[in-house]
Write a protein that holds these residues in place. Sequence first.
Motif, PDB file in Angstrom:
ATOM      1  N   LEU A 229      -2.944  -2.401 -10.746  1.00 14.42           N
ATOM      2  CA  LEU A 229      -4.278  -2.392 -10.159  1.00 14.42           C
ATOM      3  C   LEU A 229      -5.039  -3.675 -10.478  1.00 14.42           C
ATOM      4  O   LEU A 229      -5.910  -4.085  -9.718  1.00 14.42           O
ATOM      5  CB  LEU A 229      -5.055  -1.172 -10.637  1.00 14.42           C
ATOM      6  CG  LEU A 229      -4.523   0.175 -10.151  1.00 14.42           C
ATOM      7  CD1 LEU A 229      -5.472   1.295 -10.561  1.00 14.42           C
ATOM      8  CD2 LEU A 229      -4.325   0.194  -8.649  1.00 14.42           C
ATOM      9  N   GLY A 230      -4.707  -4.301 -11.621  1.00 10.52           N
ATOM     10  CA  GLY A 230      -5.303  -5.601 -11.906  1.00 10.52           C
ATOM     11  C   GLY A 230      -4.945  -6.629 -10.857  1.00 10.52           C
ATOM     12  O   GLY A 230      -5.743  -7.514 -10.523  1.00 10.52           O
ATOM     13  N   LEU A 231      -3.726  -6.532 -10.303  1.00 10.32           N
ATOM     14  CA  LEU A 231      -3.307  -7.453  -9.244  1.00 10.32           C
ATOM     15  C   LEU A 231      -4.128  -7.247  -7.972  1.00 10.32           C
ATOM     16  O   LEU A 231      -4.380  -8.188  -7.221  1.00 10.32           O
ATOM     17  CB  LEU A 231      -1.823  -7.244  -8.921  1.00 10.32           C
ATOM     18  CG  LEU A 231      -0.839  -7.513 -10.059  1.00 10.32           C
ATOM     19  CD1 LEU A 231       0.570  -7.106  -9.640  1.00 10.32           C
ATOM     20  CD2 LEU A 231      -0.873  -8.969 -10.481  1.00 10.32           C
ATOM     21  N   PHE A 232      -4.528  -6.012  -7.724  1.00  8.77           N
ATOM     22  CA  PHE A 232      -5.228  -5.674  -6.491  1.00  8.77           C
ATOM     23  C   PHE A 232      -6.745  -5.746  -6.650  1.00  8.77           C
ATOM     24  O   PHE A 232      -7.442  -6.294  -5.791  1.00  8.77           O
ATOM     25  CB  PHE A 232      -4.810  -4.270  -6.052  1.00  8.77           C
ATOM     26  CG  PHE A 232      -5.359  -3.857  -4.716  1.00  8.77           C
ATOM     27  CD1 PHE A 232      -5.286  -4.695  -3.613  1.00  8.77           C
ATOM     28  CD2 PHE A 232      -5.941  -2.615  -4.550  1.00  8.77           C
ATOM     29  CE1 PHE A 232      -5.780  -4.315  -2.384  1.00  8.77           C
ATOM     30  CE2 PHE A 232      -6.444  -2.214  -3.329  1.00  8.77           C
ATOM     31  CZ  PHE A 232      -6.362  -3.065  -2.232  1.00  8.77           C
ATOM     32  N   LEU A 233      -7.246  -5.209  -7.759  1.00 13.71           N
ATOM     33  CA  LEU A 233      -8.690  -5.182  -7.974  1.00 13.71           C
ATOM     34  C   LEU A 233      -9.196  -6.450  -8.640  1.00 13.71           C
ATOM     35  O   LEU A 233     -10.381  -6.742  -8.610  1.00 13.71           O
ATOM     36  CB  LEU A 233      -9.069  -3.982  -8.849  1.00 13.71           C
ATOM     37  CG  LEU A 233      -8.771  -2.600  -8.283  1.00 13.71           C
ATOM     38  CD1 LEU A 233      -9.069  -1.543  -9.329  1.00 13.71           C
ATOM     39  CD2 LEU A 233      -9.575  -2.333  -7.032  1.00 13.71           C
ATOM     40  N   GLY A 234      -8.293  -7.191  -9.242  1.00 16.21           N
ATOM     41  CA  GLY A 234      -8.698  -8.350 -10.003  1.00 16.21           C
ATOM     42  C   GLY A 234      -8.878  -7.991 -11.463  1.00 16.21           C
ATOM     43  O   GLY A 234      -8.763  -6.841 -11.865  1.00 16.21           O
TER      44      GLY A 234
ATOM     45  N   LEU B 140       5.144   1.917  -2.426  1.00 22.23           N
ATOM     46  CA  LEU B 140       3.882   2.334  -1.818  1.00 22.23           C
ATOM     47  C   LEU B 140       2.777   1.332  -2.124  1.00 22.23           C
ATOM     48  O   LEU B 140       1.998   0.949  -1.229  1.00 22.23           O
ATOM     49  CB  LEU B 140       3.493   3.719  -2.320  1.00 22.23           C
ATOM     50  CG  LEU B 140       2.154   4.276  -1.796  1.00 22.23           C
ATOM     51  CD1 LEU B 140       2.215   4.478  -0.293  1.00 22.23           C
ATOM     52  CD2 LEU B 140       1.793   5.579  -2.515  1.00 22.23           C
ATOM     53  N   PHE B 141       2.700   0.882  -3.371  1.00 18.39           N
ATOM     54  CA  PHE B 141       1.671  -0.086  -3.766  1.00 18.39           C
ATOM     55  C   PHE B 141       1.798  -1.379  -2.966  1.00 18.39           C
ATOM     56  O   PHE B 141       0.796  -1.909  -2.457  1.00 18.39           O
ATOM     57  CB  PHE B 141       1.791  -0.378  -5.261  1.00 18.39           C
ATOM     58  CG  PHE B 141       0.842  -1.439  -5.754  1.00 18.39           C
ATOM     59  CD1 PHE B 141      -0.449  -1.104  -6.124  1.00 18.39           C
ATOM     60  CD2 PHE B 141       1.236  -2.764  -5.835  1.00 18.39           C
ATOM     61  CE1 PHE B 141      -1.331  -2.077  -6.572  1.00 18.39           C
ATOM     62  CE2 PHE B 141       0.362  -3.751  -6.276  1.00 18.39           C
ATOM     63  CZ  PHE B 141      -0.916  -3.406  -6.648  1.00 18.39           C
ATOM     64  N   GLN B 142       3.009  -1.879  -2.844  1.00 17.97           N
ATOM     65  CA  GLN B 142       3.184  -3.151  -2.150  1.00 17.97           C
ATOM     66  C   GLN B 142       2.859  -3.024  -0.669  1.00 17.97           C
ATOM     67  O   GLN B 142       2.238  -3.923  -0.075  1.00 17.97           O
ATOM     68  CB  GLN B 142       4.616  -3.656  -2.359  1.00 17.97           C
ATOM     69  CG  GLN B 142       4.945  -3.928  -3.823  1.00 17.97           C
ATOM     70  CD  GLN B 142       6.073  -4.916  -4.008  1.00 17.97           C
ATOM     71  OE1 GLN B 142       6.180  -5.884  -3.274  1.00 17.97           O
ATOM     72  NE2 GLN B 142       6.931  -4.676  -4.995  1.00 17.97           N
ATOM     73  N   VAL B 143       3.241  -1.923  -0.060  1.00 13.19           N
ATOM     74  CA  VAL B 143       2.938  -1.726   1.369  1.00 13.19           C
ATOM     75  C   VAL B 143       1.436  -1.599   1.583  1.00 13.19           C
ATOM     76  O   VAL B 143       0.862  -2.238   2.483  1.00 13.19           O
ATOM     77  CB  VAL B 143       3.672  -0.476   1.899  1.00 13.19           C
ATOM     78  CG1 VAL B 143       3.147  -0.106   3.297  1.00 13.19           C
ATOM     79  CG2 VAL B 143       5.175  -0.731   1.965  1.00 13.19           C
ATOM     80  N   VAL B 144       0.779  -0.796   0.762  1.00 11.68           N
ATOM     81  CA  VAL B 144      -0.654  -0.558   0.935  1.00 11.68           C
ATOM     82  C   VAL B 144      -1.464  -1.833   0.685  1.00 11.68           C
ATOM     83  O   VAL B 144      -2.367  -2.174   1.466  1.00 11.68           O
ATOM     84  CB  VAL B 144      -1.119   0.578  -0.005  1.00 11.68           C
ATOM     85  CG1 VAL B 144      -2.643   0.655  -0.047  1.00 11.68           C
ATOM     86  CG2 VAL B 144      -0.546   1.906   0.452  1.00 11.68           C
ATOM     87  N   THR B 145      -1.162  -2.544  -0.393  1.00 15.01           N
ATOM     88  CA  THR B 145      -1.954  -3.740  -0.703  1.00 15.01           C
ATOM     89  C   THR B 145      -1.713  -4.849   0.315  1.00 15.01           C
ATOM     90  O   THR B 145      -2.649  -5.562   0.691  1.00 15.01           O
ATOM     91  CB  THR B 145      -1.640  -4.241  -2.118  1.00 15.01           C
ATOM     92  OG1 THR B 145      -0.216  -4.438  -2.267  1.00 15.01           O
ATOM     93  CG2 THR B 145      -2.099  -3.246  -3.161  1.00 15.01           C
TER      94      THR B 145
END
Length: 998
Positions: A34-39, A94-99
């Motif tokens: 989530l740090g990769l996505f949210l910062g 799932l994470f990679q597809v969604v982000t």
Amino acid sequence: MDSSNERSGTLLLWVFVLSGFSGLIYQSIWTQYLGLFLGHSSYAQSLVLLLFMGGMAGGAWLVSRRSDSLKRPLLAYAVIELVIGLMGLGFDPLFQVVTQWAYDSVFPSVGSGGVNAVRWSLAILLVLPQCVLLGATFPLMSAGFMRIMPNIEGRVLSGLYFSNSIGAACGALASTYLLLPWVGLPGTILSAALINILIAIAVYPLSKIERQPAPVSKSAAVGSGGELPFVLIVAGLTGASSFIYEITWVRMLSLALGTTIHAFELMLASFIAGIAFGGLWLRSRADRLTSPLATAGWVQIWMGLAALASMFVYANAFEWVGWLMRVIVRSAEGYGLYNVASGIISLLVMFPAAFFAGMVLPLLTLALLRRGHGEKAIGQVYAFNTLGAIVGVLLVVHVLLPLIGLKLALATGAAIDLALGLILLHRYQPESERRITPLRKALALSLAGMFVAVAFVHFDPLMLTSSVYRHGQTTLAAGSKILYLEDGKTASVAVYETPNPHGTVGSVRSIATNGKVDAGMATGITEAPSADESTMVMLAAIPMSMKLQYRRVGVIGFGSGLTTHTLLGSSRVGQVDTVEIEPAMIAGARHFGARVERAFNDPRSHIVIDDAKSYFSSSPERYDLIVSEPSNPWMGGTASLFSKEFYAFVPRQLSDDGLFVQWLQLYEIDPELVSSVLTGMLANFSDVHAYLANESDLILVASPKGAVPALNSAAFSDPLLSADLKRVGVTDLREMQDSFVMDRQALLSYVGKYRARANSDYFPILQLNAPVARFRQANVSDFSAFLTAPWPIARHLGAVPARPLSAKLAGLPLHVVRKWQAARDIHSIMLEDRGETRFVSPGDRLAAELLRSRGKNCSLDADPKVSAEMIFSLAIETVPSLSAEEQVDLWKKPAWLACVPEDELVKDALAIVGAASQNEHDQVLVAGKRILEGKDAKFVLGNETASYYLIGAMQFAALATKQPELSRDLRERYDGSLLPVVRNSSPLRLVSDMASSP
């Protein structure tokens, strides 16, 4: 007690160890995902914790609503573990597809205003369901365990707290030290998922022997009615204080131990281990307690006092770390020993208070169970404790640390525990023991402990900012002074002045994050500039010397603000968006005053507090230039700005002819790690060039489409920018060109020499290994060595002209500038110009004078091998630095030579050096071949100086004339005859690799 039940209970304890193990892996890995996505901003970190804690509180509360009506809690537990495992199996794809869908489709369509809401919503959907399920596991396991082993509730609860916590402590260490390096994020979360499935299989048979809960006797020992709300409030408040401790301790210890993934996991494991052993100590005692809540009162008192005592322990931690840094060998094995010692220091600080924290929840739950609140009390206490933890996280990160700092934040947590302890003792001390003396003792201890800690513990700012984990010095240099110190939301930021390290007049003003200096500048504008100044100025000036106009510029990392300030020195820049995570960094940078004033006062400057990737992804417009200068990659959360995924992301934020500029340290890092960064960048940009601002700071300029433009004089047309460049020694285009070191072809050869997997968000090579390189004090010298190689490779690749002898003694702090100065001195000595020669080394001066004397006396043939070695030695120092015209009298038609030598070795040595000085590559190959096939070949190949220059000159000639077959033939024929030090030298390897590439 039935022996079969005893065995079942033992098995359940081991199962719950695995459950804690996998649960902590999820927490650790989800945080990174989530740090990769949210910062990695403070708000994003808080949201991640909110998801974990809120989800687990919700799960525990839902179980508490239905616990008493569940016929088989262990069956429900097994089903939940199975579902968690199945969801874990699919999390990574799932994470990679969604982000990716969010970055490509959603963010551009919702605009900057809606991006935060979208990404937080997606993060909640990705993680919250599993968190809710994880929250249900403890109350379900506890209920099922108590049905198998009734009437020993205290032993069961304490045993489960110990098992789950010790498993979690092991999971924290295993995920970082074993699984992540081995299988990366995807494999680590897959491992946790498989453990969950294994747990479900193991628990299912045990669920068949569960029985219905027996009636619970209501002991009057707890006291009168109304205990439930009060006990739940206590559970919430003690959860808040515990997380105030944890976060404050982590921030404190980061200043002593370093901000690395390894240090963080050691701290986390130490805290959880304390909780585990607190539960273990209570396990054999809980069921004999007359009043669990009175005991909890004393536990709270001792927990608060232990937290206050941790300040005294922490105050000595810097001395301990300094001693470790001085006595431990700086090697990979030494780093392992340093981690063990860091774990011990973390335990000394955290363990006592955490030990008492591990007793509180079992005692509170046991009290409610005795009162007759049934199994639902387990989930209720767990839920309120977790909700309290959420409050504690938000309070300490967003209020306490920014407003009152580390020491008083810790004291606030202790005050909460001491107050809770006093209230519990006042209310629940058994009648038979109710005397005023124990309560007075507790009050006296609390007041004395708080007074002593607040009044007598002093955290010396010079110690806190010393960066002891890097250099072993426990305080800043004598005469240093702190100008600014703020415990921000994500880091502790300091600005301080230290005396000039070179002993000259003046001082250096630095800004540091958790003790790590991010930028330093000479305090006075008339003082010599620091190396950092050249880096920050060149980060702006190099791209400004490539294109005429930059409508929109993005800068990642504020630092001192000098890069932004320099960019705004050009009227050709439309707007500069500088993105910084930590607000305290901006406030601290104001102490650099007029040196960075344009970053704050220019209307074109836009300072943004956010994570860079998140901010850029929401931008409706693309950038013409993005400059990335984050902190060192071993700092927490920074390595993702050096990953192949980030380099795939950046081109989508650039205009078609945009440029990306990346700073990369060459100190405290090794060649393989540099290669891991370059591999990711080269795969995502069509062209990349490398420049050196000084010997330890690399500047990479990348173009997503087409070639990186050549440097031009545009920067010198802007008066303010030109003044900034002059400040660091660059007064014209030629001096700026000194910084060029490698083009894409050379960089490809570099990554071919140091083969490494590209640093990735999902396989974080840099995050895991950069701390080791920092500890080893590794250093990458290949780029400087390549720039100053005996053959003008960098000049050839960048079409950079040689500096004329008449040039002034100025330029960037680079070895290539000093090499030119020394070459000019040798030129003067050889031709007897009688000028000042203060840059040549004593050895080269002696060689030049001796060779000139032999040439004048016609005695070169008297000792041809020594003469040839001197010729090659001086060629190494002069040929790559001087122009062809200026070397005619030196090597092509030597003015210092009174007669032509007759010895073949001396003649061929002069021939190859003379041809090399004039870029006559065919003649270099001819003369070199004569030497290698002549009678002196064995001597030349066995002589370090002669073979290094000769083979390198021939490989460079093969490169310049594009003869890869010849280059490969030279390697096959002669590499085996070279000395290892020659064969393995970086410049020779690189030029050979480049020349032999088709």
